[in-house]
Write a protein that holds these residues in place. Structure first.
Motif, PDB file in Angstrom:
ATOM      1  N   SER A 180       0.918  -1.174  -0.095  1.00  0.00           N
ATOM      2  CA  SER A 180      -0.022  -0.111  -0.040  1.00  0.00           C
ATOM      3  C   SER A 180       0.762   1.385   0.096  1.00  0.00           C
ATOM      4  O   SER A 180       0.754   2.119   0.733  1.00  0.00           O
ATOM      5  CB  SER A 180      -1.053   0.171   1.102  1.00  0.00           C
ATOM      6  OG  SER A 180      -2.164   0.417   0.570  1.00  0.00           O
ATOM      7  N   PRO A 181       1.826   1.052  -0.982  1.00  0.00           N
ATOM      8  CA  PRO A 181       2.880   2.533  -0.994  1.00  0.00           C
ATOM      9  C   PRO A 181       2.068   3.782  -1.057  1.00  0.00           C
ATOM     10  O   PRO A 181       2.590   5.019  -0.680  1.00  0.00           O
ATOM     11  CB  PRO A 181       3.772   2.007  -2.068  1.00  0.00           C
ATOM     12  CG  PRO A 181       2.907   1.378  -3.046  1.00  0.00           C
ATOM     13  CD  PRO A 181       2.195   0.540  -2.008  1.00  0.00           C
ATOM     14  N   LEU A 182       0.935   3.904  -1.787  1.00  0.00           N
ATOM     15  CA  LEU A 182       0.265   5.094  -1.970  1.00  0.00           C
ATOM     16  C   LEU A 182      -0.548   5.346  -0.902  1.00  0.00           C
ATOM     17  O   LEU A 182      -1.347   6.462  -0.741  1.00  0.00           O
ATOM     18  CB  LEU A 182      -0.434   5.183  -3.337  1.00  0.00           C
ATOM     19  CG  LEU A 182       0.465   4.850  -4.429  1.00  0.00           C
ATOM     20  CD1 LEU A 182      -0.403   4.683  -5.764  1.00  0.00           C
ATOM     21  CD2 LEU A 182       1.172   6.011  -4.917  1.00  0.00           C
ATOM     22  N   GLY A 183      -0.777   4.695   0.124  1.00  0.00           N
ATOM     23  CA  GLY A 183      -1.673   4.999   1.312  1.00  0.00           C
ATOM     24  C   GLY A 183      -2.988   4.479   1.255  1.00  0.00           C
ATOM     25  O   GLY A 183      -3.655   4.383   2.242  1.00  0.00           O
ATOM     26  N   GLY A 184      -3.547   3.879   0.136  1.00  0.00           N
ATOM     27  CA  GLY A 184      -4.911   3.054  -0.163  1.00  0.00           C
ATOM     28  C   GLY A 184      -5.966   3.787   0.566  1.00  0.00           C
ATOM     29  O   GLY A 184      -5.732   4.488   1.375  1.00  0.00           O
ATOM     30  N   ALA A 188       1.189  10.504  -7.007  1.00  0.00           N
ATOM     31  CA  ALA A 188       1.583   9.369  -6.969  1.00  0.00           C
ATOM     32  C   ALA A 188       3.284   9.258  -7.149  1.00  0.00           C
ATOM     33  O   ALA A 188       3.860   8.395  -6.380  1.00  0.00           O
ATOM     34  CB  ALA A 188       0.859   8.200  -7.910  1.00  0.00           C
ATOM     35  N   SER A 218      -2.206  -0.782 -10.019  1.00  0.00           N
ATOM     36  CA  SER A 218      -3.290  -0.006 -10.543  1.00  0.00           C
ATOM     37  C   SER A 218      -3.858  -0.914 -11.817  1.00  0.00           C
ATOM     38  O   SER A 218      -3.185  -1.808 -12.451  1.00  0.00           O
ATOM     39  CB  SER A 218      -2.616   1.211 -11.124  1.00  0.00           C
ATOM     40  OG  SER A 218      -3.628   1.875 -11.843  1.00  0.00           O
ATOM     41  N   ILE A 219      -5.105  -0.772 -12.056  1.00  0.00           N
ATOM     42  CA  ILE A 219      -5.669  -1.302 -13.063  1.00  0.00           C
ATOM     43  C   ILE A 219      -6.155  -0.473 -14.315  1.00  0.00           C
ATOM     44  O   ILE A 219      -6.812  -0.648 -15.213  1.00  0.00           O
ATOM     45  CB  ILE A 219      -7.006  -2.185 -12.730  1.00  0.00           C
ATOM     46  CG1 ILE A 219      -8.196  -1.142 -11.990  1.00  0.00           C
ATOM     47  CG2 ILE A 219      -6.825  -3.207 -11.941  1.00  0.00           C
ATOM     48  CD1 ILE A 219      -9.508  -1.710 -11.993  1.00  0.00           C
ATOM     49  N   GLN A 263       2.750   5.567 -15.435  1.00  0.00           N
ATOM     50  CA  GLN A 263       3.118   6.758 -14.669  1.00  0.00           C
ATOM     51  C   GLN A 263       4.030   6.329 -13.389  1.00  0.00           C
ATOM     52  O   GLN A 263       5.116   6.794 -13.073  1.00  0.00           O
ATOM     53  CB  GLN A 263       1.738   7.656 -14.072  1.00  0.00           C
ATOM     54  CG  GLN A 263       1.949   8.657 -13.366  1.00  0.00           C
ATOM     55  CD  GLN A 263       0.607   9.134 -12.962  1.00  0.00           C
ATOM     56  OE1 GLN A 263       0.482   9.128 -11.649  1.00  0.00           O
ATOM     57  NE2 GLN A 263      -0.178   9.516 -13.653  1.00  0.00           N
TER      58      GLN A 263
HETATM   59  P1  A2P Z   1      -6.598   1.769  -9.569  1.00  0.00           P
HETATM   60  O1  A2P Z   1      -6.180   0.646  -9.565  1.00  0.00           O
HETATM   61  O2  A2P Z   1      -8.267   2.096  -9.738  1.00  0.00           O
HETATM   62  O3  A2P Z   1      -5.644   2.803 -10.636  1.00  0.00           O
HETATM   63  P2  A2P Z   1      -1.672   1.120  -2.775  1.00  0.00           P
HETATM   64  O4  A2P Z   1      -0.960   0.519  -3.764  1.00  0.00           O
HETATM   65  O5  A2P Z   1      -1.090   2.316  -2.190  1.00  0.00           O
HETATM   66  O6  A2P Z   1      -2.909   0.505  -1.820  1.00  0.00           O
HETATM   67  O7  A2P Z   1      -2.870   2.070  -3.715  1.00  0.00           O
HETATM   68  C1  A2P Z   1      -3.493   1.495  -4.650  1.00  0.00           C
HETATM   69  C2  A2P Z   1      -4.809   2.490  -4.792  1.00  0.00           C
HETATM   70  O8  A2P Z   1      -4.230   3.791  -5.771  1.00  0.00           O
HETATM   71  C3  A2P Z   1      -5.314   1.805  -5.962  1.00  0.00           C
HETATM   72  O9  A2P Z   1      -6.914   2.272  -5.693  1.00  0.00           O
HETATM   73  C4  A2P Z   1      -5.040   2.285  -7.307  1.00  0.00           C
HETATM   74  O10 A2P Z   1      -6.337   2.696  -8.043  1.00  0.00           O
HETATM   75  C5  A2P Z   1      -4.619   3.935  -7.093  1.00  0.00           C
HETATM   76  N1  A2P Z   1      -3.731   4.156  -7.804  1.00  0.00           N
HETATM   77  C6  A2P Z   1      -2.350   3.507  -8.569  1.00  0.00           C
HETATM   78  N2  A2P Z   1      -1.605   4.376  -9.164  1.00  0.00           N
HETATM   79  C7  A2P Z   1      -2.127   5.567  -9.001  1.00  0.00           C
HETATM   80  C8  A2P Z   1      -1.804   6.814  -9.648  1.00  0.00           C
HETATM   81  N3  A2P Z   1      -0.833   6.899 -10.193  1.00  0.00           N
HETATM   82  N4  A2P Z   1      -2.608   7.957  -9.336  1.00  0.00           N
HETATM   83  C9  A2P Z   1      -3.733   7.921  -8.721  1.00  0.00           C
HETATM   84  N5  A2P Z   1      -4.258   6.599  -8.086  1.00  0.00           N
HETATM   85  C10 A2P Z   1      -3.346   5.647  -8.346  1.00  0.00           C
END
Ligand code: A2P
Length: 287
Positions: free
Chosen positions: A188-192, A215, A233-234, A241
């Motif tokens: 969860s590097p982006l904080g989820g 991100a 990301s899906i 990016q």
């Molecule tokens: P999505 O799969 O719809 O792109 P983490 O890995 O920290 O848990 O975060 C994952 C979440 O962040 C997912 O919900 C993903 O959604 C979203 N995410 C991944 N990459 C990006 C990005 N570059 N910008 C915005 N949201 C992102």
């Protein structure tokens, strides 16, 4: 932006690409295969799955259907909490290999420190020594649980994959892992979800200053801390990016501005929560 994904050395002499694609909560064949296809095309060579995610079979298919050779991709999977015991762990590992359609795995992790993990670790050590798993490690282990593995095992884990993002920075655990020669891998590097650091004003100010996304700022912060990151990301544009984080840098003041955001806020379970660990042994995510 052109850039190469660095590889970090593991404590057994092997190497791991510092950035990988995570597929947690990617629960259908189309999204799993598309996200992997985009990632491989963008230069990712590291995919992080788990038995619990229920998507191992699509991960294997996506790699086989790509132009990239199996041996050029670093694939991680994880042993779920409901499986403990030496023979049971070996059987679950074989099931993972069969689902992936592989004859070896690059890295296998104990997903959580649920009771009985020492027996599972013994089985993983033997699979590692037999060459069926190239690297073994753990996930969500705190210091005490890691000490238990180090005191009772014969192989040192190569990584500990733990929840880490700007609101849960894990500085103490990071320093501890570094002192043991174990790499810190961030999930969860982006904080989820609800705890999303992507909308944080400090992060967004830095993003504007560097002309990159929030991100990318967060992922860059992780890699400068010598962590392995596996963002999920899906969406094709986001997968691409998230890979473009090696052609710019954050200076000391910028790293400090993010360090100041630490709030000790988790999005997932706490490895100290024994009740949750026990409960998690009563279900499996397998399909
Ligand atoms: P999505 O799969 O719809 O792109 P983490 O890995 O920290 O848990 O975060 C994952 C979440 O962040 C997912 O919900 C993903 O959604 C979203 N995410 C991944 N990459 C990006 C990005 N570059 N910008 C915005 N949201 C992102």
């Amino acid at each position: 932006m052109h850039n190469d994904i660095p590889e970090l050395p593991l404590n057994n002499g092997n190497r791991i690409p510092q950035l990988g694609l995570g597929v947690f909560q990617v629960d259908n064949a189309e999204d799993t295969k598309n996200s992997i296809k985009w990632a491989l095309a963008a230069g990712y060579r590291h995919i992080d799955t788990a038995a619990y995610y229920g998507n191992e079979q699509w991960v294997g298919e996506a790699i086989r259907e790509s132009d990239v050779k199996r041996e050029d991709v670093f694939v991680t999977s994880k042993l779920w909490n409901s499986v403990r015991g030496y023979d049971e762990t070996k059987a679950a590992f074989q099931e993972t290999l069969d689902k992936l359609g592989f004859d070896y795995l690059d890295m296998y992790l104990i997903h959580w420190p649920a009771p009985g993990y020492l027996d599972s670790w013994r089985a993983m050590e033997d699979l590692y020594k037999a060459g069926k798993i190239k690297n073994i490690g753990v996930s969500n282990f705190n210091q005490k649980q890691m000490e238990d593995i180090l005191a009772n095992g014969t192989v040192k884990p190569v990584v500990d994959q733990i929840e880490t993002h700007p609101y849960l920075q894990q500085d103490e655990m990071h320093a501890y892992l570094e002192s043991k020669g174990i790499l810190h891998e961030a999930w969860s590097p982006l904080g989820g979800g609800s705890n999303n650091a992507l909308t944080d004003p400090v992060i967004n100010e830095l993003a504007a200053a560097h002309d990159v996304s929030a991100a990318q700022i967060i992922l860059r912060w992780h890699v400068q801390r010598e962590e392995i990151v596996i963002p999920k990301s899906i969406h094709e544009e986001r997968v691409q990016q998230n890979r473009d984080i090696f052609a710019f840098g954050l200076d000391e003041d910028e790293m400090k501005a993010i360090a100041d955001l630490d709030a000790g806020k988790r999005v997932g379970p706490n490895p100290d929560d024994e009740e949750w660990l026990k409960k998690s042994q009563t279900y499996s995510g397998r399909k």
